[in-house]
Motif scaffolding. Structure first.
Motif, PDB file in Angstrom:
ATOM      1  N   LEU A 241       0.825  -1.205   0.000  1.00  0.00           N
ATOM      2  CA  LEU A 241       0.000   0.000   0.000  1.00  0.00           C
ATOM      3  C   LEU A 241       0.861   1.258   0.000  1.00  0.00           C
ATOM      4  O   LEU A 241       0.635   2.181  -0.791  1.00  0.00           O
ATOM      5  CB  LEU A 241      -0.918   0.003   1.221  1.00  0.00           C
ATOM      6  CG  LEU A 241      -2.226  -0.771   1.113  1.00  0.00           C
ATOM      7  CD1 LEU A 241      -2.945  -0.758   2.446  1.00  0.00           C
ATOM      8  CD2 LEU A 241      -3.114  -0.184   0.030  1.00  0.00           C
ATOM      9  N   ILE A 242       1.842   1.311   0.884  1.00  0.00           N
ATOM     10  CA  ILE A 242       2.680   2.507   0.983  1.00  0.00           C
ATOM     11  C   ILE A 242       3.380   2.776  -0.343  1.00  0.00           C
ATOM     12  O   ILE A 242       3.406   3.905  -0.844  1.00  0.00           O
ATOM     13  CB  ILE A 242       3.702   2.359   2.123  1.00  0.00           C
ATOM     14  CG1 ILE A 242       2.989   2.298   3.476  1.00  0.00           C
ATOM     15  CG2 ILE A 242       4.690   3.531   2.116  1.00  0.00           C
ATOM     16  CD1 ILE A 242       3.895   1.937   4.631  1.00  0.00           C
ATOM     17  N   GLU A 243       3.949   1.744  -0.936  1.00  0.00           N
ATOM     18  CA  GLU A 243       4.681   1.924  -2.183  1.00  0.00           C
ATOM     19  C   GLU A 243       3.753   2.285  -3.339  1.00  0.00           C
ATOM     20  O   GLU A 243       4.160   2.965  -4.280  1.00  0.00           O
ATOM     21  CB  GLU A 243       5.471   0.652  -2.496  1.00  0.00           C
ATOM     22  CG  GLU A 243       6.621   0.434  -1.515  1.00  0.00           C
ATOM     23  CD  GLU A 243       7.278  -0.925  -1.659  1.00  0.00           C
ATOM     24  OE1 GLU A 243       6.802  -1.719  -2.506  1.00  0.00           O
ATOM     25  OE2 GLU A 243       8.248  -1.199  -0.931  1.00  0.00           O
ATOM     26  N   SER A 244       2.497   1.857  -3.263  1.00  0.00           N
ATOM     27  CA  SER A 244       1.538   2.178  -4.319  1.00  0.00           C
ATOM     28  C   SER A 244       1.005   3.600  -4.190  1.00  0.00           C
ATOM     29  O   SER A 244       0.694   4.246  -5.193  1.00  0.00           O
ATOM     30  CB  SER A 244       0.360   1.196  -4.286  1.00  0.00           C
ATOM     31  OG  SER A 244       0.785  -0.125  -4.509  1.00  0.00           O
ATOM     32  N   LEU A 245       0.913   4.099  -2.957  1.00  0.00           N
ATOM     33  CA  LEU A 245       0.258   5.379  -2.713  1.00  0.00           C
ATOM     34  C   LEU A 245       1.202   6.575  -2.773  1.00  0.00           C
ATOM     35  O   LEU A 245       0.772   7.686  -3.073  1.00  0.00           O
ATOM     36  CB  LEU A 245      -0.424   5.351  -1.340  1.00  0.00           C
ATOM     37  CG  LEU A 245      -1.561   4.337  -1.182  1.00  0.00           C
ATOM     38  CD1 LEU A 245      -1.946   4.208   0.283  1.00  0.00           C
ATOM     39  CD2 LEU A 245      -2.762   4.732  -2.018  1.00  0.00           C
ATOM     40  N   MET A 246       2.475   6.364  -2.471  1.00  0.00           N
ATOM     41  CA  MET A 246       3.439   7.463  -2.454  1.00  0.00           C
ATOM     42  C   MET A 246       4.310   7.415  -3.705  1.00  0.00           C
ATOM     43  O   MET A 246       4.459   6.374  -4.342  1.00  0.00           O
ATOM     44  CB  MET A 246       4.298   7.388  -1.190  1.00  0.00           C
ATOM     45  CG  MET A 246       3.488   7.405   0.107  1.00  0.00           C
ATOM     46  SD  MET A 246       2.493   8.906   0.338  1.00  0.00           S
ATOM     47  CE  MET A 246       3.759  10.058   0.899  1.00  0.00           C
ATOM     48  N   ASP A 247       4.905   8.565  -4.055  1.00  0.00           N
ATOM     49  CA  ASP A 247       5.739   8.621  -5.257  1.00  0.00           C
ATOM     50  C   ASP A 247       7.083   7.940  -5.050  1.00  0.00           C
ATOM     51  O   ASP A 247       7.642   7.347  -5.966  1.00  0.00           O
ATOM     52  CB  ASP A 247       5.955  10.078  -5.674  1.00  0.00           C
ATOM     53  CG  ASP A 247       4.664  10.736  -6.131  1.00  0.00           C
ATOM     54  OD1 ASP A 247       3.832  10.038  -6.739  1.00  0.00           O
ATOM     55  OD2 ASP A 247       4.478  11.936  -5.868  1.00  0.00           O
ATOM     56  N   ARG A 248       7.624   8.047  -3.853  1.00  0.00           N
ATOM     57  CA  ARG A 248       8.900   7.388  -3.562  1.00  0.00           C
ATOM     58  C   ARG A 248       8.925   6.978  -2.099  1.00  0.00           C
ATOM     59  O   ARG A 248       8.459   7.713  -1.228  1.00  0.00           O
ATOM     60  CB  ARG A 248      10.077   8.318  -3.871  1.00  0.00           C
ATOM     61  CG  ARG A 248      11.419   7.594  -3.834  1.00  0.00           C
ATOM     62  CD  ARG A 248      12.522   8.359  -4.556  1.00  0.00           C
ATOM     63  NE  ARG A 248      13.165   9.351  -3.714  1.00  0.00           N
ATOM     64  CZ  ARG A 248      13.050  10.660  -3.877  1.00  0.00           C
ATOM     65  NH1 ARG A 248      12.281  11.138  -4.841  1.00  0.00           N
ATOM     66  NH2 ARG A 248      13.681  11.500  -3.081  1.00  0.00           N
ATOM     67  N   VAL A 249       9.474   5.803  -1.836  1.00  0.00           N
ATOM     68  CA  VAL A 249       9.590   5.291  -0.473  1.00  0.00           C
ATOM     69  C   VAL A 249      11.022   4.824  -0.266  1.00  0.00           C
ATOM     70  O   VAL A 249      11.565   4.081  -1.087  1.00  0.00           O
ATOM     71  CB  VAL A 249       8.609   4.119  -0.219  1.00  0.00           C
ATOM     72  CG1 VAL A 249       8.791   3.573   1.194  1.00  0.00           C
ATOM     73  CG2 VAL A 249       7.172   4.568  -0.435  1.00  0.00           C
ATOM     74  N   GLU A 250      11.638   5.280   0.822  1.00  0.00           N
ATOM     75  CA  GLU A 250      13.003   4.883   1.152  1.00  0.00           C
ATOM     76  C   GLU A 250      13.006   4.187   2.507  1.00  0.00           C
ATOM     77  O   GLU A 250      12.335   4.629   3.438  1.00  0.00           O
ATOM     78  CB  GLU A 250      13.922   6.105   1.203  1.00  0.00           C
ATOM     79  CG  GLU A 250      14.019   6.852  -0.123  1.00  0.00           C
ATOM     80  CD  GLU A 250      14.801   8.146  -0.012  1.00  0.00           C
ATOM     81  OE1 GLU A 250      15.239   8.478   1.125  1.00  0.00           O
ATOM     82  OE2 GLU A 250      14.975   8.827  -1.038  1.00  0.00           O
ATOM     83  N   VAL A 251      13.746   3.098   2.594  1.00  0.00           N
ATOM     84  CA  VAL A 251      13.864   2.350   3.842  1.00  0.00           C
ATOM     85  C   VAL A 251      15.341   2.094   4.111  1.00  0.00           C
ATOM     86  O   VAL A 251      16.174   2.222   3.212  1.00  0.00           O
ATOM     87  CB  VAL A 251      13.086   1.015   3.765  1.00  0.00           C
ATOM     88  CG1 VAL A 251      11.603   1.265   3.575  1.00  0.00           C
ATOM     89  CG2 VAL A 251      13.622   0.136   2.639  1.00  0.00           C
TER      90      VAL A 251
END
Length: 271
Positions: A241-251
Motif C-alpha cells: 500500500l505505501i509503495e503504491s500510494l506514495m511517489d517514492r519510499v526509502e527504507v
C-alpha cells in the motif's frame, strides 16, 4: 463518522440463515479488532455465511484488510464464505491496489451478495459501543509529532498529516492516499519495536519542501531503523500500500540514521 459494527440475521432464498455485518466509519489499526471480534463470535456460534456491508466504510488500512482476509479464510475452511458488498470507490481502489478484489466476492448490492451465500447459514451478535474520532491539527512548514504507541492514536497522526497535505494544495484523493500511507508507516514503526516490551511512542516528521511533501517515520527508541520482514499478510499488504500510494519510499539502509521509513509525495504544480 464514529466507528460502528452491527449484525443482522437474514433469510436466504432457500430458507437458510446468513448474517449481514454492517460496518461504518474508519476500519483501521484501532477499530479493526472490533470487527475481528465480531466475526469470530459469529464463527464460534456456527455462522460461516457472512456478508460484510462496506457501504459506510470511509477508510481502510492493512489491519482492516487483514481482518477481512482472516474472516474469509476461516469461513472457507468451514465450508462457508465471506462476501464484501457496496464498497465506496476509494475502498474498491484499495482492494484493487492490493489485488484482493480477486480473492473476495465483491458485489454492488446486498441482494447480489446474499445470492452468493444462498447455500450458507449464520447467527447474529450484538454491537459494541461506538467511539469518537480525533481532531486534526493545522498545517505548518515542518511538523514533528510524537504520540503514544497505541493503535487508537494512529488516527491522530493520519489526521495531522492530512491537514498539512490539504493545506498545501493536494487534492482530496491525494490527501486520502497520504493519510492511508501515514497510518501504515506508523504500524511499521510500531512493529519494529522489540516484541514483549511496552509500546514505544510513534514519532513522525513532516517537512513541506518546494516540490514535495516528505514524511519520515522515526524508528522507536532502541531500534536502529530496521524494518520487520514482511512475513505475514498484514505486513505484506502494508508495504504494498505505501509503495503504491506514495511517489517514492526509502527504507534502511538508504535512509538517514533513526528513520524507519521515508515517504515522498510530489506537490501539485501551480499555474
Amino acid at each position: 463518522m464514529r466507528f460502528e459494527v452491527s449484525g443482522r440475521e437474514v433469510r436466504l432464498a432457500n430458507g437458510q440463515r446468513a448474517v449481514v455485518v454492517d460496518v461504518a466509519g474508519e476500519l483501521d489499526v484501532h477499530t479493526a479488532p472490533r470487527l475481528k471480534e465480531r466475526l469470530q463470535r459469529l464463527e464460534r456460534g456456527g455462522t460461516h455465511a457472512i456478508l460484510v456491508n462496506l457501504a459506510q466504510v470511509t477508510f481502510i488500512d492493512s489491519i482492516g484488510l487483514g481482518v477481512l482476509i482472516g474472516g474469509l479464510n476461516r469461513a472457507r475452511a468451514a465450508g462457508g464464505s465471506l462476501v464484501l458488498a457496496s464498497p465506496h470507490p476509494r475502498i474498491q481502489r484499495i482492494l484493487n491496489l492490493t489485488r484482493l478484489s480477486s480473492a473476495f466476492a465483491v458485489v454492488n448490492s446486498e441482494a447480489e451478495g446474499l445470492d452468493i451465500l444462498t447455500n450458507e447459514c449464520g447467527e447474529t451478535a450484538s454491537a459494541p459501543d461506538p467511539e469518537p474520532e480525533p481532531t486534526p491539527a493545522p498545517h505548518a512548514d515542518v511538523v514533528e509529532l510524537t504520540i503514544p504507541g497505541r493503535p487508537e492514536n494512529v488516527g491522530v497522526a493520519r489526521l495531522v498529516i492530512a491537514g498539512i497535505a490539504s493545506g498545501i494544495g493536494f487534492s482530496y484523493d491525494e490527501v486520502e492516499d497520504i493519510k492511508l500511507a501515514v497510518g501504515e508507516a506508523c504500524t511499521v514503526a510500531l512493529n519494529a519495536a522489540t516484541p514483549g516490551g511496552p509500546p514505544p511512542p510513534v514519532a513522525l516528521r513532516c517537512q513541506v519542501e518546494p516540490t514535495a511533501l516528505v514524511i519520515d517515520a522515526m524508528a522507536p527508541p532502541g531500534v536502529n531503523g530496521t524494518l520487520p520482514d514482511p512475513v505475514d499478510d498484514e505486513s505484506s499488504i502494508s508495504r504494498l500500500l505505501i509503495e503504491s500510494l506514495m511517489d517514492r519510499v526509502e527504507v534502511p539502509p538508504d535512509t538517514a540514521p533513526g528513520i524507519c521509513m521515508r515517504m515522498i509525495k510530489s506537490r501539485p504544480r501551480t499555474s
